[in-house]
Motif scaffolding. Structure first.
Motif, PDB file in Angstrom:
ATOM      1  N   LEU A  67       0.855  -1.188   0.000  1.00 31.38           N
ATOM      2  CA  LEU A  67       0.000   0.000   0.000  1.00 31.38           C
ATOM      3  C   LEU A  67       0.890   1.237   0.000  1.00 31.38           C
ATOM      4  CD1 LEU A  67      -2.895   1.316   0.457  1.00 31.38           C
ATOM      5  CD2 LEU A  67      -2.226   1.414   2.864  1.00 31.38           C
ATOM      6  N   ILE A  68       0.717   2.080  -0.991  1.00 29.57           N
ATOM      7  CA  ILE A  68       1.430   3.357  -1.057  1.00 29.57           C
ATOM      8  C   ILE A  68       0.525   4.424  -0.468  1.00 29.57           C
ATOM      9  CG2 ILE A  68       2.479   5.053  -2.602  1.00 29.57           C
ATOM     10  CD1 ILE A  68       2.912   2.658  -4.564  1.00 29.57           C
ATOM     11  N   TYR A  69       1.022   5.136   0.558  1.00 28.33           N
ATOM     12  CA  TYR A  69       0.192   6.111   1.272  1.00 28.33           C
ATOM     13  C   TYR A  69       0.729   7.515   1.034  1.00 28.33           C
ATOM     14  CZ  TYR A  69      -2.928   8.065   4.748  1.00 28.33           C
ATOM     15  OH  TYR A  69      -3.933   8.790   5.359  1.00 28.33           O
ATOM     16  N   LEU A  70      -0.191   8.422   0.650  1.00 25.39           N
ATOM     17  CA  LEU A  70       0.128   9.834   0.434  1.00 25.39           C
ATOM     18  C   LEU A  70      -0.548  10.664   1.518  1.00 25.39           C
ATOM     19  CD1 LEU A  70       1.825   9.883  -2.183  1.00 25.39           C
ATOM     20  CD2 LEU A  70      -0.088   8.312  -2.529  1.00 25.39           C
ATOM     21  N   HIS A  71       0.240  11.394   2.296  1.00 24.60           N
ATOM     22  CA  HIS A  71      -0.306  12.141   3.436  1.00 24.60           C
ATOM     23  C   HIS A  71      -1.041  13.399   2.992  1.00 24.60           C
ATOM     24  CE1 HIS A  71       2.514  15.536   3.290  1.00 24.60           C
ATOM     25  NE2 HIS A  71       3.460  14.660   2.962  1.00 24.60           N
ATOM     26  N   GLY A  72      -1.950  13.854   3.862  1.00 25.02           N
ATOM     27  CA  GLY A  72      -2.658  15.100   3.634  1.00 25.02           C
ATOM     28  C   GLY A  72      -1.881  16.299   4.150  1.00 25.02           C
ATOM     29  N   GLY A  73      -2.515  17.475   4.008  1.00 22.83           N
ATOM     30  CA  GLY A  73      -1.887  18.706   4.454  1.00 22.83           C
ATOM     31  C   GLY A  73      -1.972  19.826   3.439  1.00 22.83           C
ATOM     32  N   GLY A  74      -2.878  19.706   2.469  1.00 22.74           N
ATOM     33  CA  GLY A  74      -3.095  20.785   1.519  1.00 22.74           C
ATOM     34  C   GLY A  74      -1.939  21.051   0.591  1.00 22.74           C
ATOM     35  N   GLY A 141      -3.492  14.246  -0.053  1.00 24.63           N
ATOM     36  CA  GLY A 141      -2.913  12.947  -0.399  1.00 24.63           C
ATOM     37  C   GLY A 141      -3.877  12.080  -1.175  1.00 24.63           C
ATOM     38  N   GLY A 142      -5.187  12.249  -0.911  1.00 27.07           N
ATOM     39  CA  GLY A 142      -6.191  11.545  -1.703  1.00 27.07           C
ATOM     40  C   GLY A 142      -6.226  12.049  -3.129  1.00 27.07           C
ATOM     41  N   THR A 143      -6.032  13.357  -3.308  1.00 27.65           N
ATOM     42  CA  THR A 143      -5.929  13.921  -4.659  1.00 27.65           C
ATOM     43  C   THR A 143      -4.802  13.251  -5.417  1.00 27.65           C
ATOM     44  OG1 THR A 143      -6.445  16.067  -3.637  1.00 27.65           O
ATOM     45  CG2 THR A 143      -5.758  16.085  -5.954  1.00 27.65           C
ATOM     46  N   LEU A 144      -3.639  13.188  -4.777  1.00 29.01           N
ATOM     47  CA  LEU A 144      -2.447  12.654  -5.422  1.00 29.01           C
ATOM     48  C   LEU A 144      -2.577  11.152  -5.676  1.00 29.01           C
ATOM     49  CD1 LEU A 144       0.326  13.202  -6.532  1.00 29.01           C
ATOM     50  CD2 LEU A 144       1.234  13.162  -4.192  1.00 29.01           C
ATOM     51  N   ALA A 145      -3.152  10.412  -4.723  1.00 27.30           N
ATOM     52  CA  ALA A 145      -3.343   8.976  -4.921  1.00 27.30           C
ATOM     53  C   ALA A 145      -4.229   8.713  -6.132  1.00 27.30           C
ATOM     54  CB  ALA A 145      -3.964   8.353  -3.666  1.00 27.30           C
ATOM     55  N   ALA A 146      -5.353   9.428  -6.229  1.00 23.42           N
ATOM     56  CA  ALA A 146      -6.258   9.229  -7.370  1.00 23.42           C
ATOM     57  C   ALA A 146      -5.592   9.650  -8.679  1.00 23.42           C
ATOM     58  CB  ALA A 146      -7.546  10.019  -7.162  1.00 23.42           C
ATOM     59  N   ALA A 147      -4.828  10.726  -8.651  1.00 18.20           N
ATOM     60  CA  ALA A 147      -4.141  11.184  -9.862  1.00 18.20           C
ATOM     61  C   ALA A 147      -3.164  10.131 -10.363  1.00 18.20           C
ATOM     62  CB  ALA A 147      -3.409  12.497  -9.579  1.00 18.20           C
ATOM     63  N   ILE A 148      -2.437   9.511  -9.447  1.00 20.68           N
ATOM     64  CA  ILE A 148      -1.485   8.459  -9.830  1.00 20.68           C
ATOM     65  C   ILE A 148      -2.228   7.268 -10.415  1.00 20.68           C
ATOM     66  CG2 ILE A 148       0.172   6.781  -8.912  1.00 20.68           C
ATOM     67  CD1 ILE A 148       0.975   8.996  -6.866  1.00 20.68           C
ATOM     68  N   ILE A 160      -2.554  -2.577  -9.886  1.00 20.60           N
ATOM     69  CA  ILE A 160      -3.258  -1.823  -8.848  1.00 20.60           C
ATOM     70  C   ILE A 160      -4.622  -2.465  -8.611  1.00 20.60           C
ATOM     71  CG2 ILE A 160      -4.137   0.423  -8.135  1.00 20.60           C
ATOM     72  CD1 ILE A 160      -2.167   1.718 -10.069  1.00 20.60           C
ATOM     73  N   ILE A 161      -4.834  -2.943  -7.392  1.00 16.49           N
ATOM     74  CA  ILE A 161      -6.074  -3.666  -7.101  1.00 16.49           C
ATOM     75  C   ILE A 161      -7.047  -2.849  -6.263  1.00 16.49           C
ATOM     76  CG2 ILE A 161      -5.000  -5.924  -7.348  1.00 16.49           C
ATOM     77  CD1 ILE A 161      -4.911  -6.068  -4.255  1.00 16.49           C
ATOM     78  N   GLY A 162      -6.696  -1.604  -5.941  1.00 18.46           N
ATOM     79  CA  GLY A 162      -7.635  -0.789  -5.191  1.00 18.46           C
ATOM     80  C   GLY A 162      -7.069   0.565  -4.833  1.00 18.46           C
ATOM     81  N   GLN A 163      -7.981   1.520  -4.638  1.00 20.02           N
ATOM     82  CA  GLN A 163      -7.599   2.820  -4.087  1.00 20.02           C
ATOM     83  C   GLN A 163      -8.601   3.195  -3.002  1.00 20.02           C
ATOM     84  OE1 GLN A 163      -7.822   6.311  -6.593  1.00 20.02           O
ATOM     85  NE2 GLN A 163      -9.467   5.489  -7.869  1.00 20.02           N
ATOM     86  N   ILE A 164      -8.076   3.773  -1.928  1.00 20.18           N
ATOM     87  CA  ILE A 164      -8.882   4.175  -0.785  1.00 20.18           C
ATOM     88  C   ILE A 164      -8.603   5.646  -0.538  1.00 20.18           C
ATOM     89  CG2 ILE A 164      -9.392   3.804   1.659  1.00 20.18           C
ATOM     90  CD1 ILE A 164      -7.637   1.112  -0.406  1.00 20.18           C
ATOM     91  N   LEU A 165      -9.619   6.477  -0.723  1.00 18.38           N
ATOM     92  CA  LEU A 165      -9.457   7.925  -0.656  1.00 18.38           C
ATOM     93  C   LEU A 165     -10.208   8.454   0.563  1.00 18.38           C
ATOM     94  CD1 LEU A 165     -10.099   8.671  -4.446  1.00 18.38           C
ATOM     95  CD2 LEU A 165      -7.941   8.040  -3.322  1.00 18.38           C
ATOM     96  N   ILE A 166      -9.481   9.157   1.434  1.00 19.08           N
ATOM     97  CA  ILE A 166     -10.020   9.622   2.711  1.00 19.08           C
ATOM     98  C   ILE A 166     -10.221  11.138   2.633  1.00 19.08           C
ATOM     99  CG2 ILE A 166      -9.652   9.681   5.197  1.00 19.08           C
ATOM    100  CD1 ILE A 166      -7.457   7.412   4.581  1.00 19.08           C
TER     101      ILE A 166
END
Length: 299
Positions: A67-74, A141-148, A160-166
């Protein structure tokens, strides 16, 4: 939740976007330290580069899921330490390998720099580890995860078997829906969202139809992996997940939008003091766990 809201406001007051970048980062780091939950026993972690981007790997046991995780923070605040406990707990509760990515922040790095960092890290991780890949991220980080994920669908077929956007920001219409209904919600206002987008762009005009900048502005929503968007009800970004999941389902994909009542932006940090926020995090972990096993537990 009100105790959480008040405590955050005391540390990172409303209107903090008017402070200098250095002050914003210092205040945000204070919030992260106060609500830090620690790492579960048994989870190992170490820092390493992937694609020239600083990352942190978490492991509990051998796993064929990363799981690749991208942190939030604007795209302005946050780093490997700000979400360290979140990533460690996800690793502990799922057994999956977790790799957090320390992509460049604005104003030092503006679009497409943050996306390029995320993409470089993703491609390096995909090359370094066999097995399945998933992406997750909260807020920016959800923006970036979906963009990737959008960029990768025809480049890393089947991996890629899934994306989870918070509570993600995905580039929807800011003149309607939750952007209006919750324009002045705690911890993130619609004006804050506008500020962070401007910082991410370095003052430039937003690109049109660029899914790497704003996934909701992509022209194509087919071929994307199973997706779960988990939103906080009292958040201007709440409707982003609904709109995105509607587009994925219309294109024939699997997508589930879960809008959790009573939650505010950033409620991942409240899980230690609020049973409802702990339930929010349970929903996140359960989605990651299910998609990593190839299960779709939603109707």
């Amino acid at each position: 939740m009100w105790a959480f809201i008040d405590k955050v406001n005391a540390l990172y007051p409303p209107g903090a976007v008017d402070f200098s970048i250095e002050e914003q980062r210092a205040l945000y780091n204070d919030v992260c330290r106060v609500f830090y939950q620690g790492r579960p026993a048994g989870v190992s972690s170490w820092d390493e580069d992937h694609g020239g981007v600083p990352c942190r790997r978490y492991e509990l046991c051998e796993s064929d899921v990363t799981l690749i995780y991208l942190h939030g923070g604007g795209n302005v605040v946050g780093d490997l330490d700000s979400h360290d406990d979140v990533c460690a707990e996800i690793c502990d509760r799922t057994g999956y390998r977790v790799i957090a990515v320390d992509y460049g922040l604005a104003p030092e790095v503006v679009y497409p720099g943050c996306f390029n960092d995320g993409w470089s890290a993703f491609t390096a991780v995909a090359e370094a580890f066999d097995g399945h890949l998933m992406l997750a991220g909260d807020s920016a980080g959800g923006t970036l995860a979906a963009a990737i994920v959008h960029h990768a669908r025809r480049r890393v077929a089947g991996r890629i078997i899934g994306q989870i956007l918070i509570y993600p920001s995905l580039g929807g219409d800011m003149t309607r829906g939750s952007f209006v209904r919750y324009a002045n919600a705690p911890h993130l206002t619609t004006q804050d969202v506008i500020y962070f987008i401007d910082q991410r762009l370095g003052g430039a005009e937003p690109p049109k139809g660029d899914g790497c900048f704003a996934p909701l502005q992509d022209a194509e929503f087919s071929g994307l992996p199973p997706t779960v968007c988990i939103s906080a009800q009292c958040d201007p970004l709440a409707g982003e997940g609904e709109t995105y999941c509607d587009k994925l389902r219309a294109a024939g994909g699997r997508a589930e939008w879960i809008n959790v009542p009573g939650m505010v932006h950033g409620c991942l940090r409240a899980r230690g003091i609020s049973p409802a926020a702990a339930g929010f995090f349970d929903t996140v972990v359960e989605a990651i766990d299910a998609l990593g096993q190839g299960r779709w537990p939603y109707q």
